[in-house]
Design a protein around this motif. Sequence first.
Motif, PDB file in Angstrom:
ATOM      1  N   TYR A   1       1.137  -1.259   0.015  1.00 45.24           N
ATOM      2  CA  TYR A   1       0.112  -0.159   0.461  1.00 45.24           C
ATOM      3  C   TYR A   1       0.777   1.309   0.023  1.00 45.24           C
ATOM      4  CZ  TYR A   1      -3.584   3.129   1.223  1.00 45.24           C
ATOM      5  OH  TYR A   1      -5.400   4.654   1.046  1.00 45.24           O
ATOM      6  N   ALA A   2       2.165   1.020   0.597  1.00 43.45           N
ATOM      7  CA  ALA A   2       3.253   2.435   1.281  1.00 43.45           C
ATOM      8  C   ALA A   2       3.277   2.133  -0.735  1.00 43.45           C
ATOM      9  CB  ALA A   2       3.812   2.490   1.787  1.00 43.45           C
ATOM     10  N   ALA A   3       3.646   1.276  -0.968  1.00 45.96           N
ATOM     11  CA  ALA A   3       3.948   1.818  -2.618  1.00 45.96           C
ATOM     12  C   ALA A   3       3.197   1.840  -3.490  1.00 45.96           C
ATOM     13  CB  ALA A   3       5.128   0.170  -2.988  1.00 45.96           C
ATOM     14  N   HIS A   4       2.351   1.015  -3.182  1.00 43.17           N
ATOM     15  CA  HIS A   4       0.696   1.950  -4.306  1.00 43.17           C
ATOM     16  C   HIS A   4       0.889   4.042  -4.678  1.00 43.17           C
ATOM     17  CE1 HIS A   4      -3.029   1.599  -5.987  1.00 43.17           C
ATOM     18  NE2 HIS A   4      -3.709   3.083  -5.679  1.00 43.17           N
ATOM     19  N   LYS A   5       0.736   3.871  -2.529  1.00 45.90           N
ATOM     20  CA  LYS A   5       0.814   5.913  -2.916  1.00 45.90           C
ATOM     21  C   LYS A   5       2.033   5.936  -3.252  1.00 45.90           C
ATOM     22  CE  LYS A   5      -3.741   5.908  -0.937  1.00 45.90           C
ATOM     23  NZ  LYS A   5      -3.837   6.822  -1.764  1.00 45.90           N
ATOM     24  N   ILE A   6       3.241   5.698  -2.690  1.00 47.86           N
ATOM     25  CA  ILE A   6       4.417   7.320  -3.120  1.00 47.86           C
ATOM     26  C   ILE A   6       4.615   6.487  -4.980  1.00 47.86           C
ATOM     27  CG2 ILE A   6       6.771   6.352  -3.649  1.00 47.86           C
ATOM     28  CD1 ILE A   6       6.779   4.979  -1.077  1.00 47.86           C
ATOM     29  N   PHE A   7       4.100   5.538  -5.355  1.00 50.81           N
ATOM     30  CA  PHE A   7       4.469   5.074  -6.782  1.00 50.81           C
ATOM     31  C   PHE A   7       2.615   5.833  -7.990  1.00 50.81           C
ATOM     32  CE2 PHE A   7       7.723   3.074  -5.658  1.00 50.81           C
ATOM     33  CZ  PHE A   7       8.997   3.900  -6.340  1.00 50.81           C
ATOM     34  N   ASN A   8       1.883   6.462  -7.374  1.00 50.39           N
ATOM     35  CA  ASN A   8       0.741   7.024  -8.233  1.00 50.39           C
ATOM     36  C   ASN A   8      -0.036   5.662  -8.653  1.00 50.39           C
ATOM     37  OD1 ASN A   8       1.003   9.818  -7.310  1.00 50.39           O
ATOM     38  ND2 ASN A   8       2.955  10.271  -9.648  1.00 50.39           N
ATOM     39  N   GLY A   9      -0.429   4.932  -8.040  1.00 48.84           N
ATOM     40  CA  GLY A   9      -1.052   3.149  -8.387  1.00 48.84           C
ATOM     41  C   GLY A   9      -0.894   2.564  -9.123  1.00 48.84           C
ATOM     42  N   GLN A  10       1.009   2.324  -9.609  1.00 46.82           N
ATOM     43  CA  GLN A  10       0.957   1.748 -10.592  1.00 46.82           C
ATOM     44  C   GLN A  10       1.390  -0.172 -10.028  1.00 46.82           C
ATOM     45  OE1 GLN A  10       5.277   3.522 -12.036  1.00 46.82           O
ATOM     46  NE2 GLN A  10       4.146   4.928 -13.254  1.00 46.82           N
ATOM     47  N   ARG A  11       0.909  -0.658 -10.738  1.00 40.93           N
ATOM     48  CA  ARG A  11       0.438  -1.771 -10.332  1.00 40.93           C
ATOM     49  C   ARG A  11       1.664  -2.878 -10.052  1.00 40.93           C
ATOM     50  NH1 ARG A  11      -2.005  -6.662 -13.831  1.00 40.93           N
ATOM     51  NH2 ARG A  11      -2.367  -8.393 -12.611  1.00 40.93           N
ATOM     52  N   GLY A  12       2.346  -2.642 -10.900  1.00 40.70           N
ATOM     53  CA  GLY A  12       3.992  -3.236 -10.645  1.00 40.70           C
ATOM     54  C   GLY A  12       5.425  -2.729  -9.008  1.00 40.70           C
ATOM     55  N   TRP A  13       4.140  -1.351  -9.993  1.00 42.40           N
ATOM     56  CA  TRP A  13       4.933  -1.203  -7.667  1.00 42.40           C
ATOM     57  C   TRP A  13       4.651  -1.707  -6.653  1.00 42.40           C
ATOM     58  CZ3 TRP A  13       9.901   0.110  -7.145  1.00 42.40           C
ATOM     59  CH2 TRP A  13      10.937   0.473  -8.359  1.00 42.40           C
ATOM     60  N   THR A  14       3.538  -1.746  -6.352  1.00 43.07           N
ATOM     61  CA  THR A  14       2.287  -2.215  -5.291  1.00 43.07           C
ATOM     62  C   THR A  14       3.085  -3.786  -5.428  1.00 43.07           C
ATOM     63  OG1 THR A  14       0.778  -0.910  -6.372  1.00 43.07           O
ATOM     64  CG2 THR A  14       0.343  -3.251  -4.697  1.00 43.07           C
ATOM     65  N   TRP A  15       2.621  -3.854  -6.267  1.00 47.67           N
ATOM     66  CA  TRP A  15       3.489  -5.621  -6.178  1.00 47.67           C
ATOM     67  C   TRP A  15       5.019  -6.155  -5.920  1.00 47.67           C
ATOM     68  CZ3 TRP A  15       1.553 -10.440  -6.346  1.00 47.67           C
ATOM     69  CH2 TRP A  15      -0.158 -10.748  -6.742  1.00 47.67           C
ATOM     70  N   ALA A  16       5.467  -4.886  -5.992  1.00 44.65           N
ATOM     71  CA  ALA A  16       6.868  -5.128  -5.632  1.00 44.65           C
ATOM     72  C   ALA A  16       7.288  -4.444  -4.459  1.00 44.65           C
ATOM     73  CB  ALA A  16       8.265  -4.196  -6.676  1.00 44.65           C
TER      74      ALA A  16
ATOM     75  N   SER B   1      -0.777 -11.133  -0.097  1.00 44.15           N
ATOM     76  CA  SER B   1      -0.859  -9.479  -0.192  1.00 44.15           C
ATOM     77  C   SER B   1      -1.337  -8.729  -0.918  1.00 44.15           C
ATOM     78  CB  SER B   1      -0.522  -8.735   0.933  1.00 44.15           C
ATOM     79  OG  SER B   1       0.802  -8.757   0.717  1.00 44.15           O
ATOM     80  N   GLY B   2      -0.573  -8.730  -1.731  1.00 42.30           N
ATOM     81  CA  GLY B   2      -0.001  -8.210  -3.359  1.00 42.30           C
ATOM     82  C   GLY B   2      -1.136  -8.738  -4.292  1.00 42.30           C
ATOM     83  N   LEU B   3      -2.158 -10.040  -3.937  1.00 37.83           N
ATOM     84  CA  LEU B   3      -2.764  -9.890  -4.988  1.00 37.83           C
ATOM     85  C   LEU B   3      -4.456 -10.205  -4.583  1.00 37.83           C
ATOM     86  CD1 LEU B   3      -4.224 -11.724  -6.925  1.00 37.83           C
ATOM     87  CD2 LEU B   3      -4.497 -13.977  -5.669  1.00 37.83           C
ATOM     88  N   ALA B   4      -4.123  -9.694  -2.953  1.00 39.35           N
ATOM     89  CA  ALA B   4      -5.685  -8.519  -2.492  1.00 39.35           C
ATOM     90  C   ALA B   4      -5.557  -7.232  -3.071  1.00 39.35           C
ATOM     91  CB  ALA B   4      -5.745  -9.039  -0.989  1.00 39.35           C
ATOM     92  N   LEU B   5      -4.151  -6.345  -2.593  1.00 38.98           N
ATOM     93  CA  LEU B   5      -4.531  -5.163  -2.655  1.00 38.98           C
ATOM     94  C   LEU B   5      -4.247  -5.394  -4.787  1.00 38.98           C
ATOM     95  CD1 LEU B   5      -1.273  -4.302  -1.051  1.00 38.98           C
ATOM     96  CD2 LEU B   5      -3.479  -3.177  -0.744  1.00 38.98           C
ATOM     97  N   ASP B   6      -4.247  -5.749  -5.406  1.00 41.40           N
ATOM     98  CA  ASP B   6      -3.714  -6.000  -6.506  1.00 41.40           C
ATOM     99  C   ASP B   6      -5.898  -5.708  -7.475  1.00 41.40           C
ATOM    100  OD1 ASP B   6      -3.538  -5.076  -9.528  1.00 41.40           O
ATOM    101  OD2 ASP B   6      -3.188  -7.142  -9.727  1.00 41.40           O
ATOM    102  N   LEU B   7      -6.503  -6.591  -6.369  1.00 41.33           N
ATOM    103  CA  LEU B   7      -7.855  -6.655  -6.358  1.00 41.33           C
ATOM    104  C   LEU B   7      -8.899  -5.645  -5.918  1.00 41.33           C
ATOM    105  CD1 LEU B   7      -8.866 -10.732  -6.060  1.00 41.33           C
ATOM    106  CD2 LEU B   7      -8.828  -9.562  -7.916  1.00 41.33           C
ATOM    107  N   LEU B   8      -8.144  -5.589  -4.661  1.00 42.70           N
ATOM    108  CA  LEU B   8      -9.177  -4.072  -4.150  1.00 42.70           C
ATOM    109  C   LEU B   8      -8.251  -2.202  -4.321  1.00 42.70           C
ATOM    110  CD1 LEU B   8      -8.702  -4.975  -0.360  1.00 42.70           C
ATOM    111  CD2 LEU B   8     -10.523  -5.539  -1.171  1.00 42.70           C
ATOM    112  N   LEU B   9      -7.802  -2.132  -5.207  1.00 40.57           N
ATOM    113  CA  LEU B   9      -7.105  -1.057  -5.828  1.00 40.57           C
ATOM    114  C   LEU B   9      -7.471  -0.551  -7.076  1.00 40.57           C
ATOM    115  CD1 LEU B   9      -4.026  -0.688  -3.739  1.00 40.57           C
ATOM    116  CD2 LEU B   9      -5.587   0.550  -3.286  1.00 40.57           C
TER     117      LEU B   9
END
Length: 152
Positions: free
Chosen positions: A43-58, A97-105
Amino acid sequence: MLPRITLLLFVFLTFHSNSHAQQVENAAKHLGAGVAIGAVGGYAAHKIFNGQRGWTWAGAVGSSLAAGLAKETYDINRGAQWETEDVLFTTLGGVISGLALDLLLKNRRRGRSRKNCGCPPIVFESLDVDPVNASGSITAAIQANDILSNGL
């Protein structure tokens, strides 16, 4: 072929977990910690990198992997043995958690495309000015509409 591999993996894990009941409880703890740490990192990576999917997974997988490696390094310094399975279960929690965040976000990304600006609507019928022959300034039209509707 895939169902055979899945069945073989299931049988292996069933016998392995029955022979080591204490390790199953330890694996569940590492999996849960990996999910929690991966959710925060993703979630922190999602916010820092403006919702880019790859960074959320990373962020999710990377933070849980780093936490698993740090925990095993800590255990070695205290005299315990390195357990690769613990690192794997912690990292697997990050994948979950990456899968869950990907589906939720993903649903939130769709709804943000049309934002309302909060501007009052312009009603040209209430104005005494012909909108075609007016100055062409939208700011002046909004101000005039606001003045006429508020009675100032």
